[in-house]
Structure formats: C-alpha cells, structure tokens
Design a protein around this motif. Sequence first.
Motif, PDB file in Angstrom:
ATOM      1  N   ASP A 268     -21.363 -39.029  36.405  1.00  0.00           N
ATOM      2  CA  ASP A 268     -20.333 -39.334  37.056  1.00  0.00           C
ATOM      3  C   ASP A 268     -20.701 -40.248  37.609  1.00  0.00           C
ATOM      4  N   VAL A 269     -21.615 -40.882  38.289  1.00  0.00           N
ATOM      5  CA  VAL A 269     -21.695 -41.801  39.185  1.00  0.00           C
ATOM      6  C   VAL A 269     -22.503 -43.222  38.576  1.00  0.00           C
ATOM      7  N   THR A 270     -23.407 -43.352  38.029  1.00  0.00           N
ATOM      8  CA  THR A 270     -24.661 -43.731  37.443  1.00  0.00           C
ATOM      9  C   THR A 270     -24.018 -45.193  35.953  1.00  0.00           C
ATOM     10  N   PHE A 271     -22.937 -43.020  35.032  1.00  0.00           N
ATOM     11  CA  PHE A 271     -22.671 -43.906  34.080  1.00  0.00           C
ATOM     12  C   PHE A 271     -21.201 -43.866  33.993  1.00  0.00           C
ATOM     13  N   ASP A 272     -20.666 -43.081  35.819  1.00  0.00           N
ATOM     14  CA  ASP A 272     -19.096 -43.290  35.928  1.00  0.00           C
ATOM     15  C   ASP A 272     -18.293 -43.150  34.023  1.00  0.00           C
ATOM     16  N   GLY A 273     -18.641 -41.290  34.768  1.00  0.00           N
ATOM     17  CA  GLY A 273     -17.979 -40.504  34.079  1.00  0.00           C
ATOM     18  C   GLY A 273     -18.172 -40.639  32.482  1.00  0.00           C
ATOM     19  N   ARG A 274     -19.240 -41.065  32.625  1.00  0.00           N
ATOM     20  CA  ARG A 274     -19.293 -41.456  30.262  1.00  0.00           C
ATOM     21  C   ARG A 274     -20.069 -40.271  30.329  1.00  0.00           C
ATOM     22  N   ARG A 275     -20.265 -38.700  29.664  1.00  0.00           N
ATOM     23  CA  ARG A 275     -21.293 -38.200  28.942  1.00  0.00           C
ATOM     24  C   ARG A 275     -21.998 -38.583  28.247  1.00  0.00           C
ATOM     25  N   LYS A 276     -21.841 -39.335  26.885  1.00  0.00           N
ATOM     26  CA  LYS A 276     -22.071 -39.237  25.849  1.00  0.00           C
ATOM     27  C   LYS A 276     -23.328 -39.783  26.163  1.00  0.00           C
ATOM     28  N   PRO A 277     -23.524 -40.771  26.781  1.00  0.00           N
ATOM     29  CA  PRO A 277     -25.223 -41.389  26.706  1.00  0.00           C
ATOM     30  C   PRO A 277     -26.434 -40.280  27.226  1.00  0.00           C
ATOM     31  N   LEU A 278     -25.908 -40.136  28.044  1.00  0.00           N
ATOM     32  CA  LEU A 278     -26.719 -38.969  28.860  1.00  0.00           C
ATOM     33  C   LEU A 278     -27.423 -37.856  27.467  1.00  0.00           C
ATOM     34  N   LEU A 315     -30.201 -30.812  31.889  1.00  0.00           N
ATOM     35  CA  LEU A 315     -29.964 -31.903  32.772  1.00  0.00           C
ATOM     36  C   LEU A 315     -28.441 -31.947  32.603  1.00  0.00           C
ATOM     37  N   ILE A 316     -28.306 -32.042  30.305  1.00  0.00           N
ATOM     38  CA  ILE A 316     -27.291 -32.019  30.102  1.00  0.00           C
ATOM     39  C   ILE A 316     -26.546 -30.606  29.737  1.00  0.00           C
ATOM     40  N   SER A 317     -26.416 -29.685  29.693  1.00  0.00           N
ATOM     41  CA  SER A 317     -25.970 -28.496  29.466  1.00  0.00           C
ATOM     42  C   SER A 317     -24.835 -28.251  29.933  1.00  0.00           C
ATOM     43  N   SER A 318     -24.235 -28.997  30.962  1.00  0.00           N
ATOM     44  CA  SER A 318     -23.373 -28.454  31.563  1.00  0.00           C
ATOM     45  C   SER A 318     -21.909 -29.946  31.446  1.00  0.00           C
ATOM     46  N   LEU A 319     -22.890 -31.049  31.299  1.00  0.00           N
ATOM     47  CA  LEU A 319     -21.733 -32.678  30.839  1.00  0.00           C
ATOM     48  C   LEU A 319     -21.502 -31.967  29.199  1.00  0.00           C
ATOM     49  N   PHE A 320     -22.215 -30.885  28.048  1.00  0.00           N
ATOM     50  CA  PHE A 320     -21.029 -31.048  26.601  1.00  0.00           C
ATOM     51  C   PHE A 320     -19.321 -30.630  27.791  1.00  0.00           C
ATOM     52  N   PHE A 321     -19.381 -29.367  28.712  1.00  0.00           N
ATOM     53  CA  PHE A 321     -17.985 -28.609  28.413  1.00  0.00           C
ATOM     54  C   PHE A 321     -17.513 -29.584  30.008  1.00  0.00           C
ATOM     55  N   ALA A 322     -17.827 -30.624  30.662  1.00  0.00           N
ATOM     56  CA  ALA A 322     -17.601 -31.628  31.132  1.00  0.00           C
ATOM     57  C   ALA A 322     -16.649 -32.881  30.188  1.00  0.00           C
ATOM     58  N   GLY A 381     -26.971 -36.134  15.658  1.00  0.00           N
ATOM     59  CA  GLY A 381     -26.066 -36.927  15.052  1.00  0.00           C
ATOM     60  C   GLY A 381     -24.423 -36.663  15.672  1.00  0.00           C
ATOM     61  N   ALA A 382     -24.875 -34.872  15.737  1.00  0.00           N
ATOM     62  CA  ALA A 382     -22.812 -35.104  16.284  1.00  0.00           C
ATOM     63  C   ALA A 382     -22.697 -35.920  17.237  1.00  0.00           C
ATOM     64  N   VAL A 383     -23.266 -35.666  18.341  1.00  0.00           N
ATOM     65  CA  VAL A 383     -23.029 -36.601  19.319  1.00  0.00           C
ATOM     66  C   VAL A 383     -22.939 -38.302  18.521  1.00  0.00           C
ATOM     67  N   LEU A 384     -23.153 -38.519  18.419  1.00  0.00           N
ATOM     68  CA  LEU A 384     -23.439 -40.035  17.804  1.00  0.00           C
ATOM     69  C   LEU A 384     -21.412 -40.265  17.754  1.00  0.00           C
ATOM     70  N   PHE A 385     -21.050 -39.510  16.689  1.00  0.00           N
ATOM     71  CA  PHE A 385     -19.938 -39.548  16.092  1.00  0.00           C
ATOM     72  C   PHE A 385     -18.322 -38.968  17.192  1.00  0.00           C
ATOM     73  N   ILE A 386     -19.088 -39.274  18.190  1.00  0.00           N
ATOM     74  CA  ILE A 386     -17.915 -38.304  19.385  1.00  0.00           C
ATOM     75  C   ILE A 386     -17.436 -39.787  20.160  1.00  0.00           C
ATOM     76  N   ARG A 387     -16.402 -39.810  19.849  1.00  0.00           N
ATOM     77  CA  ARG A 387     -15.198 -40.662  21.002  1.00  0.00           C
ATOM     78  C   ARG A 387     -15.306 -40.504  22.041  1.00  0.00           C
TER      79      ARG A 387
END
Length: 397
Positions: A268-278, A315-322, A381-387
Amino acid sequence: MWLVYGCFYLNRLNIAPVIPLIIEDLKISHAKVGIISAFFFAFYAATQIPAGYLSDLLGPRKIITLGGVTSALANFFFGAGSSLFYLTGVQSINGLGQGGGWGPSVKLLNNWFPEAERGRVLGAYATCVSIFTPLTYALAGYLGKAFGWRVVFWISPLILLPVLLVYWMVVGDYPGGNSRGFRYSPGPLAEKPPVDRKRLSVIFSNKDVRMTCLGFFCLNYITYCNLVWLPAYLYESYGLTVAKAGFLAGAYPLVGLAARPFGGYLSDVTFDGRRKPLLLIGLSFILLSTIFLAVSNDLRWAIVLIVSVGFFDQLISSLFFALQLDLIPAELAGSGTGLLDAGGHLGSMSAMFFSGLLVDMFGSYKPVFLVLSVLAATGIGAVLFIRESKYDHLSRG
C-alpha cells in the motif's frame, strides 16, 4: 471477524499434527491420508464461487455462520470414523463448511474499509491464520498424544460454535447494520448494482484475473503442502515426538504475524498500491528456500528454511486477494474472491494427494520440496503476465 476465521482454522488444520497417529492407528498409507485431505480441499474449492456469489446476494454474515456450523458438525463426526470412505466423506462436508469462511470474510472487509487501506486490512486480518495455525498444532498435538487423535476433532468444534454465536449477534454486514447490498464509503451509503451474469462473465473472461488465479494456485499448493505435511515431515525425518513436531512446524505460520501486515504495508505504502513487485520478490525467495530445503539433512538448517518459506509465503498471500479486488468491480468482491480462492484450493487439493504419493514412492520428503520449487517458478511466470489495472469502468456500470 478476526476471531471467527481463526477458529475456522482450529477445525481445518487439526488433522495435520495427528497424521502420524491416524496412519499408525488405522494402518493406512500417506497417499490415503492425502486422499482424505484432497477431497476436503476439492469440496472447499467447489464451494468458493457459490459462497462468494451468495455473500454478494445475501450478505457475508449468513454464509460465514452457516459454513462454520457445518464445519463444526463435520469435525464431530470425523472423530467417530475409521473407514477411508467414511473419513473422506465427512472431510468433504467439512470442506463445504470451511468454504463459507474466507471469500465472504473478504467481502465483509471490503464493505467495512476503504480501498486505500485494502492491502493493510487484508494483511492484518490474515494474522488470525498466523496465530491460530500454531495454536491448532499445539492443541491437536497435545490432545492427540494425551488422549488419542479422535479427541482432537471433538474439542475443536466446541471452541468454534460459541464464537460463531457471538459473531452472529454482534457483527453486521456493513458499518451500522446487518442489511446486505452496501459497501463502505466516506460519504452516504448507496445501493449496489445488481449482480448479473454479464458482470460475472467479465471476471471469468479476463486474462489478468486468470493469471492471478494461476499464481495463487501455485502459492496455495506450497502453503498447504507445508501446513499439512510439515508436522509429519519433522516427525518422520528427524524422529521428533508428535507434540514437538507440531510445535516446530508452528514456526511456519507464526512468522506470518509479522509478515502479513508488513506485506500489506509495503504494497500500500512503499509500492503505492502495486502488488506485482512484491509477489515476484516473495515467490523468488520461496523458490530458493525450497531448493535448499530439498537437500537439507540438518534439523536446525531445515527450521531456518521452513521459517524463510513461511515468511515470504505469508508476506504475499493476502496480496493476491488485494490484486483481485483491484481488478474487479466492488459489487462483485465476494464472487471474485470466491473464484480466486477456488483456483488456489485446487492447488491445495493437488498438494495433499501428490505429496503423500511422493512420500510413499520415494520414502522421503525431498521430492516434495523439489515440486514446491517448480510451483514457485510457475507462479513467477504467471505473475509476470499480469497487468496491474483497475476495472473502474465496470464499477460505474
């Protein structure tokens, strides 16, 4: 809300610490125990989309309560069984009940909290899993060792049912009431648009949503393979007692107490709402850790690696839902979450059977960890294809 979903886990993962006791008592193989758990997750996955859809229509409170009661009753009956057919059937019913937990809970959180706090709210809420999983291991391990594995499944529902009763009496579907059809907003509450087939078809047809489901499938395979099989791995590979194996396996979920809210904050804060990098960072560390875990023969080193996998997993599991909520209209939060959880728990179902089968075939857990490495690479590989984009035009109708 937090306490209720934690108690769901008391009735979901209570089988993990007593797997060795069930195998010894009933004289069944790892693969057969895997079949019992696989059917649980198959029915859990099958329930996700209907449960999410019904939470959009009827409100999440009713679905969560019904699911919890079903799960509690199934646990009572599981403790009375002996045949593979009976135990598999009752665990399937438990899966149906457990399926009413997570998706409607995410819907409820979406009703109560604003979008800007989505990652942090989900991360904080999911700490209940990090606390109640080791509690489940400790309680089930103690009860199993002291009184036998059946008692585990009679005590767990006695904790869940009173909590459900209080939840039903106290918690509303949205701030200020129990009516359905509203979502939290800073201004006046407005009636939501109807859920129709056209809107649901948007969820299923979107490539980014499908890639999110594939990534979560891979992560959930890793998650539940570890949550269910780690106590047995430590018991069988290092000669620990059931109680000690359960205690040490509890390190895996316990680190989520820090990892889950930290992941939400970073997103939410460091990546400004982006989920993919994490997501990519977390899956990469899981890939490396599981490779090393496959070749480890030292208990202390194995525990360090287990903690590493557990930290980055949570660290990342909830971010899939976000991310899923970022991609779909707010009024379909329950349905979208149900779809994602269904895809994820197809991974859980696969992990249960194939992990048990691999242990029976090779007499070792090393191939199991190598498969987890492959799944982590597939998830990357799957996450890399997400926009990362919003469905704002759909929310506006």
